[in-house]
Structure formats: C-alpha cells, structure tokens
Scaffold this active site. Sequence first.
Site, PDB file in Angstrom:
ATOM      1  N   GLU A  98       3.322  -3.032   3.843  1.00 51.06           N
ATOM      2  CA  GLU A  98       2.850  -4.330   3.354  1.00 51.06           C
ATOM      3  C   GLU A  98       3.589  -5.412   4.143  1.00 51.06           C
ATOM      4  O   GLU A  98       4.693  -5.788   3.828  1.00 51.06           O
ATOM      5  CB  GLU A  98       3.098  -4.473   1.855  1.00 51.06           C
ATOM      6  N   HIS A 116      -1.306 -11.248   0.763  1.00 51.66           N
ATOM      7  CA  HIS A 116      -0.379 -12.379   0.688  1.00 51.66           C
ATOM      8  C   HIS A 116      -0.857 -13.497   1.610  1.00 51.66           C
ATOM      9  O   HIS A 116      -0.153 -13.921   2.523  1.00 51.66           O
ATOM     10  CB  HIS A 116       1.032 -11.927   1.069  1.00 51.66           C
ATOM     11  N   HIS A 124      -3.892  -5.756  -3.657  1.00 56.08           N
ATOM     12  CA  HIS A 124      -3.776  -6.169  -5.069  1.00 56.08           C
ATOM     13  C   HIS A 124      -4.648  -7.402  -5.345  1.00 56.08           C
ATOM     14  O   HIS A 124      -4.154  -8.513  -5.594  1.00 56.08           O
ATOM     15  CB  HIS A 124      -2.342  -6.374  -5.527  1.00 56.08           C
ATOM     16  N   ASP A 184       1.539  -0.716  -7.335  1.00 56.99           N
ATOM     17  CA  ASP A 184       2.438  -1.691  -6.700  1.00 56.99           C
ATOM     18  C   ASP A 184       3.821  -1.592  -7.332  1.00 56.99           C
ATOM     19  O   ASP A 184       4.554  -2.580  -7.436  1.00 56.99           O
ATOM     20  CB  ASP A 184       1.887  -3.118  -6.818  1.00 56.99           C
TER      21      ASP A 184
END
Length: 396
Positions: A118, A183, A204, A262
């Site tokens: 990530e 993000h 997510h 997560d």
Amino acid sequence: MIIKSKRIYMEDGLKDGFLVIEEGKIKEFMRSTDAEDVIDYGNMRIIPGIFDTHNHGTCGYGLMDKGTRETIAGYLKGCASQGITGVFPTAGLSMISAVADAAAENLEGAQILGIHSEGPWLNRTGEKGIKTGWPEVSIDTAKQMVSDGKGLLRLVALAPEIPGIDSVIEYFLSEGITLALAHSDANYEEAKRAYKKGFSVSTHTGNVMTGMHHRDVGGLGAALLDNEVSSEVICDGMHICPEMLQIYFRIKKPEHFMMISDCTPFSGAPEGSYLGFEQGMTINVSKDGFVLTDTGRLMGSSQPVLYGISVLTEKLGMPMETVWPMFSLNPCRKYGFDKEKGSIRAGKDADFTVITNDYRAAATFVMGRKVYDMEEGPVFNPDFLKEWGREEIPHE
C-alpha cells in the site's frame, strides 16, 4: 479425512453432509457415509476460506517496518485464527523480501498467495483535508520492490494524481502487477482516467478518497459506477456505516466487491490504552475492538473479515450465500486463483473455515491441513504489550 456438518456452504448451495478430503483437495461431497472416522462439526457452519488481500498485521504481529521469520510465522498463525486461509500480506518496503522468503517455507497458518504494497506513493488527505506529502517518486524504488518480491508482488496501491507517477504506473503494469487506486484526492474525472489507464482495484472503497457530492461523485462514485473495478470494502460497520454499505450493494452488485480487513497488529489486542507512534500519543483499543487515537480517529482496522461477515449477515440481513463470494471467490477470480481456490467444490483445494454462531473461527483448514483449532488457546504475540508500552495512562 472426512468432515461432517449440517451447514456446508458449497459453490452450488447450502448442504448437509460430508466432505471427503484427499491429498489436500476436496474429493467429493456425500449425503451419507458408513465411515466411522469422521470429524463431526455438528451444526457449525463451514464456509469457504477467507482470502484477505489487504492485511497489515494481526494478533500482535506486524509487517510494516521490522520483523523476523518468527514475526511472519506468528502473523500467519494469527490470520488462521481469524478464518483466513489465503492472504496478501500488506508489507512495508523493508519487509517485502522477508515475506517472499517466508512464502516458500509453507509455514503453518494462512497461505501467502502474493504480496500487497500500500504505497509508498500515496496522497493521504483524510477527512480534515490535511496533506502530508509523499516520498520522491522513484522508478528505482519500484524496481527494487519487484525484485524483493521474487515474483510474488501482486498488488500495489497508489494515488494516480501524484506528479511524475506515470512512469511507475507503466512499469508496474508491464510487470503484470495489479494497481489499486488508494489514499487519493482524485475527483471523479481523475479517478475515471486512472481506471482507463490500467488501475483495476479501489482500495478500501470509501476510505481516504474523495466522497460523493451531487456535483462531483468523486473517487467513491468512480469506483462504484465502474463494474470493471474490483472494490475492496471494510465491512466492520465503522469504517463504512451499515447504511452506506447498503447503498454500495444497491449501486454495484456484490460480485464486484472484495471484503478485506485492513487489520493492523492491534487486531485482537486487549481493551485499553497503549503508547503511540509519537511522543505523547496514545492509542486506544475500545471494548468493541476498534483502534482509535485520542481524538477518536480510526487507525487502520482491528476487526477481522469474520466480524465484517457478521455485520452483513446479522445487521444488514444479507444471506451467507450472497456474502461468502465477497470474501473468497471474488478475490480469487480477480487474482487468478479461482480454478483451485475460492469455493467449496469437488476438485478444489480444501481451504475452508468452521465458524461458531458468534462468528469466531473454530477451525481453519488450508489444503486439507488443519492450521488452527480454537482449542489451542490464544495465539496473540506475548511480547506485543511490552513493545507497545501497555500501561495505565493517567486520566485527568
């Protein structure tokens, strides 16, 4: 080996009977048998093994900054204790090589099916709009990640709007690595362009991305409106409220979602306060198992996919037949494992989990081998509390 249950969630429906396991595979399903050597789980549900493609740590073991072979072994056992049979460990850059080496050892616990990174190039803005910047974009770093992964780096999450990121995007795609939009402060049009460019997963979904507004449906809208995008989703009811989850599944069919945890090393940690990452910072684990800062901000996830399953089935009333593909078959299809894994069917790997009525793993099987039994007792890292300074934090 023969396994019996009154509730086995097979690919072609819910069944009462016996699974015959041979050489790590499901040989057949039988309605009855004269065999005496049967492992009988009674009325406990047997579900396909959970494939968690986004998991930073669990049970006091983390993979972000440091760790040994023992750390990874404890992590995989911890995953198995939460019903996970296959996992993409979400490893920090310094851990990618060690995780790849561990994958070749066949350690007891969840099976490493690939590695997820990530970042490191993320444009985290958060709900308060505070920009934190990102590391220098470097093709050399990208090449080192692939080299360290030894063929197992399968998923990399990036913010597509970062200046100079295109060469890194093109490189990862040329190496056959799946890219996830993560993000990101991208609006709808920017996110849509990223998906056309080759991104195919939304990390997510809904968290740390631009939300839906009636004049620009943002990164969230771009993910939900594109059926070519496989959308990760945290279903703990806190990262995404249950009502929004209902909206998700009305806009986009469940077959396009992949349930993830997560999770962080705090998953399974005792309730209480812990010293934080920075001087003066406190991390709080609530009685419900959620990890929060002193301001109440969520810090990753602490509840496993099994908890998310309970939210969908018990709070939203979704049938298990609708839910189980989201945590097993859908990610297996996305990453090319569905011929061997992802459902309980004759000829496939014997990856399945026996769960209690309160959604805990009673037993976890990977390729026919029992890698966890709840009678073993706790698998939480005994050194975790000491490492994180667990103590009574004075309250004024």
